[in-house]
Enzyme design. Structure first.
Site, PDB file in Angstrom:
ATOM      1  CE  LYS A   1     -10.010   3.670   7.469  1.00  0.00           C
ATOM      2  NZ  LYS A   1      -8.861   4.529   7.830  1.00  0.00           N
TER       3      LYS A   1
ATOM      4  CD  GLU B   1      -4.440   3.028  -7.664  1.00  0.00           C
ATOM      5  OE1 GLU B   1      -3.327   2.559  -7.311  1.00  0.00           O
ATOM      6  OE2 GLU B   1      -4.744   4.218  -7.580  1.00  0.00           O
TER       7      GLU B   1
ATOM      8  CB  CYS C   1       0.001   2.869  -6.710  1.00  0.00           C
ATOM      9  SG  CYS C   1      -0.938   3.290  -5.271  1.00  0.00           S
TER      10      CYS C   1
ATOM     11  CD  GLU D   1       3.471  -0.767  -3.887  1.00  0.00           C
ATOM     12  OE1 GLU D   1       2.715  -1.363  -3.096  1.00  0.00           O
ATOM     13  OE2 GLU D   1       3.078   0.080  -4.719  1.00  0.00           O
TER      14      GLU D   1
HETATM   15  P1  ADP Z   1      -0.527   0.842   4.753  1.00  0.00           P
HETATM   16  O1  ADP Z   1      -0.283  -0.567   5.225  1.00  0.00           O
HETATM   17  O2  ADP Z   1       0.574   1.356   3.932  1.00  0.00           O
HETATM   18  O3  ADP Z   1      -0.970   1.812   5.820  1.00  0.00           O
HETATM   19  P2  ADP Z   1      -3.139   0.056   3.870  1.00  0.00           P
HETATM   20  O4  ADP Z   1      -3.468  -0.488   2.544  1.00  0.00           O
HETATM   21  O5  ADP Z   1      -3.208  -0.887   5.011  1.00  0.00           O
HETATM   22  O6  ADP Z   1      -1.729   0.736   3.740  1.00  0.00           O
HETATM   23  O7  ADP Z   1      -4.071   1.311   4.221  1.00  0.00           O
HETATM   24  C1  ADP Z   1      -4.884   1.973   3.320  1.00  0.00           C
HETATM   25  C2  ADP Z   1      -6.211   2.258   3.967  1.00  0.00           C
HETATM   26  O8  ADP Z   1      -6.835   1.033   4.330  1.00  0.00           O
HETATM   27  C3  ADP Z   1      -6.143   3.081   5.238  1.00  0.00           C
HETATM   28  O9  ADP Z   1      -7.243   3.975   5.255  1.00  0.00           O
HETATM   29  C4  ADP Z   1      -6.277   2.028   6.321  1.00  0.00           C
HETATM   30  O10 ADP Z   1      -6.786   2.518   7.549  1.00  0.00           O
HETATM   31  C5  ADP Z   1      -7.277   1.093   5.676  1.00  0.00           C
HETATM   32  N1  ADP Z   1      -7.316  -0.268   6.234  1.00  0.00           N
HETATM   33  C6  ADP Z   1      -6.318  -0.953   6.822  1.00  0.00           C
HETATM   34  N2  ADP Z   1      -6.741  -2.183   7.194  1.00  0.00           N
HETATM   35  C7  ADP Z   1      -8.042  -2.279   6.838  1.00  0.00           C
HETATM   36  C8  ADP Z   1      -9.046  -3.307   6.926  1.00  0.00           C
HETATM   37  N3  ADP Z   1      -8.803  -4.492   7.471  1.00  0.00           N
HETATM   38  N4  ADP Z   1     -10.270  -3.038   6.431  1.00  0.00           N
HETATM   39  C9  ADP Z   1     -10.549  -1.861   5.850  1.00  0.00           C
HETATM   40  N5  ADP Z   1      -9.663  -0.867   5.744  1.00  0.00           N
HETATM   41  C10 ADP Z   1      -8.416  -1.054   6.219  1.00  0.00           C
END
Ligand code: ADP
Length: 498
Positions: free
Chosen positions: A188, A263, A297, A393
């Site tokens: 995803k 990570e 990161c 961060e």
């Molecule tokens: P940002 O907040 O900078 O967009 P995230 O860590 O939230 O960074 O996003 C990284 C990935 O995690 C993306 O693919 C996002 O769609 C996904 N993501 C966000 N929320 C969830 C969740 N609750 N469960 C699984 N994946 C998630």
């Protein structure tokens, strides 16, 4: 600084994509409810294209496809698996320019940086391919009554949730070792940057990866990411992204007792001693914080500089910051826009926080007067270790410069963080370099350089920066579980201590 854009860019990079639907079981399919999401060009703020947005039912279909495809892939001869995975790398190289243009369009980074990410992606497939037929167990000596050995087996379905900063490269970083180990995958990609992953799915198929072994389901964190990490049919989860999302994923994984490789973020220190080559240190640190507009990161977030060279180093850093050319990714300047309006907003908020906390804004701090999510390379001095800009961060091109009086203080300030991803030391004293390499609480330590890691080197965080290691042979451990086989060869022997 560069000129405003006067015309929309042609989206030719899109021509390489045969579809923007979900890639499930070797087919392009729309989301079950027809949902789409728009991916935005960060240089123009214009939509690039609508992409199918996976819902819970689509995730279920992708996991089911991966489950069904898994046994045959697991049982494919390892040398054949290796050949197929190597072929993915070859195809990525063949299409490197097109992939780089697509990534640059979708993510915003300068096209030559995107190209280097793409070559890195090819390297993951090439590097791990050679390991496919070298995943060996051990023979365990337990006496003459029993033959005992271990085998290393894939988990089954590996869910890969990737972020928007290195979309295609991180697809490869997780998918290549997962496949080599014999797992099937559901990827995803981040909602901001799904395009390169869709193209990579196609290249995997072209290389001979069987239907269902690599599925790509763009969508939002909720519902798509959430449904994937909560799914009973997922056997292993790899996530790269923010700490709060990592925590949510770990909580979801706890329900099904699914192993996670995480990570997460960093607030990485770069310690500069007076005996360092200051010219080189300034170059490395600015590369470390301005590459990918700071959205890494492992960025060099905090320069911790000896007070005797502080002024000199800051002058050099500011000079480089001010000569950094900023332009849309396709113009291939030094720095592109940040990925989204949301990210730009977060960065400018942190710049305001720094100023209001009393740090000195040496340079930058402004967004550019033009369309697109552009912000200047920014340097703060007089940063106190307790300030938020020294602790949180930012994920943008914002450097916080702190100073120290002696080595013990430098180490204390560097380690005074909930993060522990990477750390850097600039010194010409080799004993000091080794001493600090031991004392710094980080999964990766760079000496007299930044971004010292590559495909072969294990990478991951101490403390809240994560769990497990990506890259290198060690990453294969995330995709394999050990089975011990005990065979009785001599009657009723009972092993002591069992
Ligand atoms: P940002 O907040 O900078 O967009 P995230 O860590 O939230 O960074 O996003 C990284 C990935 O995690 C993306 O693919 C996002 O769609 C996904 N993501 C966000 N929320 C969830 C969740 N609750 N469960 C699984 N994946 C998630």
């Amino acid at each position: 600084m560069s000129e405003p854009i006067d015309q929309k860019r042609e989206p030719e990079p899109l021509e390489q994509l045969s579809s923007t639907d979900l890639y499930v079981d070797g087919e392009w399919v729309p989301a079950t409810d027809g949902s789409t999401l728009e991916t935005i060009d960060p240089a123009t703020e214009e939509p690039i294209v609508a992409v199918a947005a996976a819902q819970a039912d689509d995730i279920d279909a992708a996991v089911t496809a991966a489950r069904d495809a898994f046994p045959d892939w697991r049982d494919t001869d390892p040398d054949e698996r290796g050949r197929i995975v190597y072929e993915v790398g070859r195809l990525i190289r063949d299409h490197a320019d097109d992939l780089a243009a697509l990534e640059s369009l979708d993510q915003g980074k300068p096209v030559s940086q995107a190209k280097s990410d793409v070559i890195g992606a090819a390297r993951y497939f090439e590097y791990y391919a050679g390991a496919a037929d070298k995943i060996e167990g051990t023979s365990v000596p337990v006496g003459p009554e029993q033959v005992d050995y271990t085998v290393r087996e894939p988990y089954g379905v590996s869910a890969q949730i990737t972020p928007w900063n290195f979309p295609g490269n991180l697809f490869a970083r997780g998918v290549a070792p997962a496949l080599v180990a014999g797992n099937a995958t559901v990827v995803k990609p981040a909602e901001q940057t799904p395009l390169s992953s869709l193209r990579l799915a196609e290249l995997c198929a072209e290389a001979g990866v069987p239907d269902g072994v690599v599925n790509v389901v763009p969508g939002f964190g909720d519902p798509a990411g959430k449904a994937l990490t909560e799914h009973e049919g997922v056997d292993q989860i790899t996530f790269t992204g923010s700490v709060p999302t990592g925590q949510r994923i770990m909580t979801a994984a706890a329900e099904t007792v699914t192993p996670v490789t995480l990570e997460l973020g960093g607030k990485n220190p770069a310690i500069v001693f007076p005996d360092a080559d200051l010219e080189a240190a300034a170059e490395w640190i600015t590369t470390g914080i301005f590459t990918n507009a700071g959205q890494i990161c492992s960025a060099a977030d905090r320069a911790i500089v000896h007070e005797s060279v502080h002024e000199d180093l800051v002058e050099k850093i500011v000079e480089i910051a001010e000569s950094t050319e900023i332009a849309p990714g396709s113009d291939d300047a030094d720095m592109g826009p940040v990925v989204s309006a949301e990210q730009l907003e977060k960065i400018t908020r942190y710049i305001d926080v720094g100023t209001s906390e009393g740090a000195t804004l040496e340079t930058g701090g402004e967004t550019l007067e033009r369309e697109g999510y552009f912000v200047e390379p920014t340097v703060f001095t007089d940063v106190d270790p307790e300030m938020r800009i020294a602790r949180e961060e930012i994920f943008g091109p914002v450097l916080s410069v702190l100073s120290f009086a002696d080595e013990a203080e430098a180490v204390e300030v560097a380690n005074d963080s909930e993060y522990g991803l990477v750390a850097g030391v600039f010194t010409s004293d080799v004993t000091r370099a080794h001493r600090l390499a031991r004392r710094l609480e980080a999964g990766n330590v760079y000496v007299n350089k930044w971004f010292g890691d590559t495909n072969q080197t294990p990478f991951g965080g101490y403390k809240r920066s994560g769990i497990g290691r990506e890259k290198g042979l060690e990453a294969l451990d995330s995709y394999l579980q050990t089975k011990n086989v005990a065979i009785n060869v001599d009657g009723d022997a009972d092993l002591p201590g069992s």
